[in-house]
Scaffold this motif. Structure first.
Motif, mmCIF file in Angstrom:
data_model
loop_
_atom_site.group_PDB
_atom_site.id
_atom_site.type_symbol
_atom_site.label_atom_id
_atom_site.label_comp_id
_atom_site.label_asym_id
_atom_site.label_seq_id
_atom_site.Cartn_x
_atom_site.Cartn_y
_atom_site.Cartn_z
ATOM 1 N N LEU A 22 0.833 -1.025 0.012
ATOM 2 C CA LEU A 22 -0.121 0.069 -0.050
ATOM 3 C C LEU A 22 0.873 1.152 0.159
ATOM 4 O O LEU A 22 0.686 2.168 -0.802
ATOM 5 N N GLY A 26 0.870 3.748 -3.219
ATOM 6 C CA GLY A 26 0.639 5.314 -2.751
ATOM 7 C C GLY A 26 1.779 6.031 -3.303
ATOM 8 O O GLY A 26 1.390 7.368 -3.838
ATOM 9 N N LEU A 34 -2.563 14.803 -2.047
ATOM 10 C CA LEU A 34 -1.538 14.464 -0.929
ATOM 11 C C LEU A 34 -0.414 15.749 -0.857
ATOM 12 O O LEU A 34 -0.021 16.304 -1.914
ATOM 13 N N VAL A 43 0.998 10.778 5.404
ATOM 14 C CA VAL A 43 -0.419 10.454 5.328
ATOM 15 C C VAL A 43 -0.582 9.151 4.693
ATOM 16 O O VAL A 43 -1.348 8.326 4.828
ATOM 17 N N LEU A 44 0.472 8.970 3.655
ATOM 18 C CA LEU A 44 0.664 7.307 3.273
ATOM 19 C C LEU A 44 0.696 6.639 4.256
ATOM 20 O O LEU A 44 0.346 5.354 4.018
ATOM 21 N N LEU A 47 -2.299 5.799 5.954
ATOM 22 C CA LEU A 47 -3.424 5.051 5.208
ATOM 23 C C LEU A 47 -2.966 3.624 4.895
ATOM 24 O O LEU A 47 -3.828 2.773 5.293
ATOM 25 N N VAL A 50 -3.518 1.517 8.258
ATOM 26 C CA VAL A 50 -5.081 1.324 8.308
ATOM 27 C C VAL A 50 -5.248 0.078 7.521
ATOM 28 O O VAL A 50 -6.108 -0.745 8.033
ATOM 29 N N GLY A 51 -4.733 0.144 6.234
ATOM 30 C CA GLY A 51 -5.052 -1.042 5.297
ATOM 31 C C GLY A 51 -4.273 -2.233 5.972
ATOM 32 O O GLY A 51 -5.103 -3.257 5.888
#
Length: 137
Positions: A22, A26, A34, A43-44, A47, A50-51
């Motif tokens: 991910l 990204g 972004l 930020v990446l 994310l 979370v994935g």
């Protein structure tokens, strides 16, 4: 390595791979929203985390599933007593009996009984046949 340890290893490694994949996707994709520089990495990374947490939740559920152990096989007890006088015959079988030429093979009648008790007394010209399981002719 036990089955449970193998499954948990797969779950953890799967989430690490998901995080890396991910994060890599990204960075390769051109997202206009972004921020540039280190803020974009932050930020990446969030994310991707979370994935990866979602992947770990799914694989963790799979890893925690256990297969029920088979029921213990009960001990098999066999008690056979026979008494024959004169020309009498007593034949006792504690499991399954197959007649010669019947085409049956051992084990095709299912599991033999777990408890068999056979008592026979024969005299004269008597013939006693006792079968503790199934008899196939």
């Amino acid at each position: 390595m036990s089955s449970a340890a193998t499954r948990w290893t797969i779950a953890v490694l799967g989430s690490v791979v998901a995080f890396g994949a991910l994060l890599g996707v990204g960075r390769l994709a051109d997202f206009g929203w972004l921020p540039d520089g280190e803020a974009g990495w932050g930020v990446l990374s969030a994310l991707a985390a979370v994935g990866a947490a979602g992947v770990l939740a799914a694989l963790g559920w799979w890893a925690s599933q256990t297969t029920p152990s088979p029921a213990p096989t009960p001990a098999r007890t066999v008690d056979q007593r026979a008494e024959a006088t004169d020309r009498a015959q007593v034949e006792q079988v504690a499991g399954h009996r197959f007649a010669p030429g019947a085409g049956g093979a051992a084990g095709t009648g299912g599991a033999p009984p777990t408890s068999v008790q056979q008592n026979a007394t024969a005299g004269g010209d008597a013939r006693i046949v006792q079968t503790g399981g199934d008899q196939y002719q």
